[in-house]
Design an enzyme around this catalytic site. Sequence first.
Site, PDB file in Angstrom:
ATOM      1  N   LYS A   1       1.190  -3.574   6.375  1.00  0.00           N
ATOM      2  CA  LYS A   1       1.592  -3.832   5.296  1.00  0.00           C
ATOM      3  C   LYS A   1       3.402  -3.570   5.610  1.00  0.00           C
ATOM      4  CE  LYS A   1      -1.214  -4.595   2.638  1.00  0.00           C
ATOM      5  NZ  LYS A   1      -1.834  -5.882   1.932  1.00  0.00           N
TER       6      LYS A   1
ATOM      7  N   SER B   1      -2.663   3.805  10.305  1.00  0.00           N
ATOM      8  CA  SER B   1      -3.674   2.688  11.017  1.00  0.00           C
ATOM      9  C   SER B   1      -2.432   1.305  11.522  1.00  0.00           C
ATOM     10  CB  SER B   1      -4.062   2.485  10.138  1.00  0.00           C
ATOM     11  OG  SER B   1      -4.057   1.669   9.002  1.00  0.00           O
TER      12      SER B   1
ATOM     13  N   TYR C   1      -4.023  -1.176  10.275  1.00  0.00           N
ATOM     14  CA  TYR C   1      -2.760  -2.215   9.305  1.00  0.00           C
ATOM     15  C   TYR C   1      -1.982  -1.953   8.228  1.00  0.00           C
ATOM     16  CZ  TYR C   1      -3.841  -2.568   4.183  1.00  0.00           C
ATOM     17  OH  TYR C   1      -3.627  -2.425   2.960  1.00  0.00           O
ATOM     18  N   HIS C   2      -2.254  -0.515   8.091  1.00  0.00           N
ATOM     19  CA  HIS C   2      -0.818  -0.167   7.130  1.00  0.00           C
ATOM     20  C   HIS C   2       0.232  -0.353   7.849  1.00  0.00           C
ATOM     21  CE1 HIS C   2      -3.950   2.611   5.837  1.00  0.00           C
ATOM     22  NE2 HIS C   2      -3.741   2.856   4.011  1.00  0.00           N
TER      23      HIS C   2
ATOM     24  N   THR D   1       0.796  -1.211  -0.277  1.00  0.00           N
ATOM     25  CA  THR D   1       0.017  -0.022   0.501  1.00  0.00           C
ATOM     26  C   THR D   1       0.759   1.327   0.072  1.00  0.00           C
ATOM     27  OG1 THR D   1      -1.815   1.649   1.207  1.00  0.00           O
ATOM     28  CG2 THR D   1      -0.031  -0.787   2.833  1.00  0.00           C
TER      29      THR D   1
HETATM   30  N1  USQ Z   1     -12.321   9.759   3.461  1.00  0.00           N
HETATM   31  C1  USQ Z   1     -12.881   9.942   3.489  1.00  0.00           C
HETATM   32  N2  USQ Z   1     -13.802  10.601   3.539  1.00  0.00           N
HETATM   33  C2  USQ Z   1     -14.738   8.901   3.852  1.00  0.00           C
HETATM   34  C3  USQ Z   1     -13.873   8.023   3.479  1.00  0.00           C
HETATM   35  C4  USQ Z   1     -12.186   8.217   3.324  1.00  0.00           C
HETATM   36  O1  USQ Z   1     -12.114  11.737   3.643  1.00  0.00           O
HETATM   37  O2  USQ Z   1     -15.719   9.137   3.864  1.00  0.00           O
HETATM   38  C5  USQ Z   1     -10.582   9.696   2.988  1.00  0.00           C
HETATM   39  C6  USQ Z   1     -10.058   9.417   3.875  1.00  0.00           C
HETATM   40  O3  USQ Z   1      -9.620   9.963   5.370  1.00  0.00           O
HETATM   41  C7  USQ Z   1      -7.860   9.016   3.447  1.00  0.00           C
HETATM   42  C8  USQ Z   1      -9.074   8.475   2.261  1.00  0.00           C
HETATM   43  O4  USQ Z   1     -10.061   9.357   1.939  1.00  0.00           O
HETATM   44  O5  USQ Z   1      -7.116  10.279   3.904  1.00  0.00           O
HETATM   45  C9  USQ Z   1      -8.823   7.444   1.532  1.00  0.00           C
HETATM   46  O6  USQ Z   1      -9.470   6.609   2.568  1.00  0.00           O
HETATM   47  P1  USQ Z   1      -9.436   5.364   2.211  1.00  0.00           P
HETATM   48  O7  USQ Z   1     -11.087   4.327   3.088  1.00  0.00           O
HETATM   49  O8  USQ Z   1      -9.873   5.328   0.758  1.00  0.00           O
HETATM   50  O9  USQ Z   1      -8.532   4.340   1.958  1.00  0.00           O
HETATM   51  P2  USQ Z   1      -7.455   3.630   3.277  1.00  0.00           P
HETATM   52  O10 USQ Z   1      -8.522   3.670   4.419  1.00  0.00           O
HETATM   53  O11 USQ Z   1      -6.380   4.419   2.973  1.00  0.00           O
HETATM   54  O12 USQ Z   1      -7.056   2.292   2.458  1.00  0.00           O
HETATM   55  C10 USQ Z   1      -7.358   2.332   1.520  1.00  0.00           C
HETATM   56  C11 USQ Z   1      -7.308   0.683   1.618  1.00  0.00           C
HETATM   57  C12 USQ Z   1      -6.401  -0.221   1.545  1.00  0.00           C
HETATM   58  C13 USQ Z   1      -5.265   0.115   0.864  1.00  0.00           C
HETATM   59  C14 USQ Z   1      -4.870   1.577   1.000  1.00  0.00           C
HETATM   60  C15 USQ Z   1      -4.100   2.476  -0.511  1.00  0.00           C
HETATM   61  O13 USQ Z   1      -8.809   0.194   2.124  1.00  0.00           O
HETATM   62  O14 USQ Z   1      -6.402  -1.707   1.796  1.00  0.00           O
HETATM   63  O15 USQ Z   1      -4.010  -0.179   1.057  1.00  0.00           O
HETATM   64  O16 USQ Z   1      -6.540   2.468   0.406  1.00  0.00           O
HETATM   65  S1  USQ Z   1      -3.212   4.176   0.243  1.00  0.00           S
HETATM   66  O17 USQ Z   1      -5.011   4.589   0.510  1.00  0.00           O
HETATM   67  O18 USQ Z   1      -3.010   4.556  -0.344  1.00  0.00           O
HETATM   68  O19 USQ Z   1      -2.666   3.712   1.893  1.00  0.00           O
END
Ligand code: USQ
Length: 391
Positions: A185, A179, A181-182, A144
Amino acid sequence: MKVLILGGDGYLGWPTAMYLSWKGHEVAVVDNYFRRRACTELNCEPLLAVPSLHQRGELWQAVSGRKIQVFIGDLCDYQFLSHVFQEVDPEGVVHYAEQPSAPYSMMGREAAVFTLTNNLVSTCNVIHAVAEFNPDCHIVKLGTMGVYGTPNIDIEEGYLEVEHKGRKQKFLYPKAPGSLYHLTKAQDGDMLYFYCRMWDIRVTDLNQGPVYGVQTDESGQDDRLASIFNYDSIFGTVLNRFVVQAVVGHPLTVYGNGGQTRGYLNIADTMACVELSLLQPAGRGEYRVFNQFVETFSVNELAEKVRGAGRQSGFDVKINKVPNPRREAEEHYYNPVHTNLFELGLKPHYLNEAVLGDMLAFVKKHSANINLDLILPQVHWKTENRCNSIR
Ligand code: USQ
């Protein structure tokens, strides 16, 4: 190529299985149904019910004429994994079989321990199975972009060359996950790098950003082949959630200031990146890292895109800033390098109104299933704010 997909029932695992099968690869999938069980336990069912993995395999065979071999079991059980390895004898293993949700990992102690155990023990077992049964087998692990956090310098692809007191050394790029989870990874990446150095295994770590989309060319043939599509605050990724919110007329849930910037990609590009990595494998002893995303957006930019596309499709989309349940920078520098996959031949899909229009239409078709209770965030990163229903 003989490919074993671990986590083959998941949001990315099943579409990848069909994609590779359609491309002519011999595909086997393994899953322990964690995602289905967790959705049932937490009452956050996906947008549309999906058939069992065996049924999906049969449906796929009826539609495509190609067979996907199915194994149900837990990768933390080494005996089970050994059996699968010997039966399939894979040339490439795609490891998606980790607990993938940041909010889930922050729900409480049990979820934290499960995330740590599942993600690290499964990876350790995969490494040992490769070493025991076929040391030449290439491991493609889904990592990730979140392992890097949001540093105030450019993010390189996996490594950083450091000059210190006149000498130079290349290190794994510093990690600052946001997090648990992260964090797992980051830890599984360290473990894979360790065994590359100790045992000369071959590894590609795909540091992927948040994925959006639901239909792929393969699943488009029959909705029952569609991926597990979550829109809840635990398993749904942000753009998929915004599309569902737009369709039901719920204001888009921008967390905090909305300046959080990430690298996004279409689900179709995940499939392509995995195949490109398999076909051009890492060398023996090589721990290869690709930053897997196509374009960067802030949450505010995503919300505006959904509002624009929503208007085109007849939805009156409102945007609402809600207090951020996470601990993350809401305004920050973000400039990650992502050239390796493009050099291998990735032909990216960009996020535009047509793509969003297709997603809106798909969700609208199934909108009777949407549960409004799943929209607002339930899990808070700080223990004192944690929601009672989850605690
Ligand atoms: N966010 C909002 N509103 C929402 C949901 C999320 O503003 O309703 C924001 C979060 O706070 C965050 C961003 O959008 O800043 C991305 O959130 P996300 O829930 O889409 O992504 P994340 O929790 O980081 O995890 C997802 C996948 C995970 C993958 C990761 C890639 O669930 O498996 O590893 O994306 S990354 O984000 O680059 O780490």
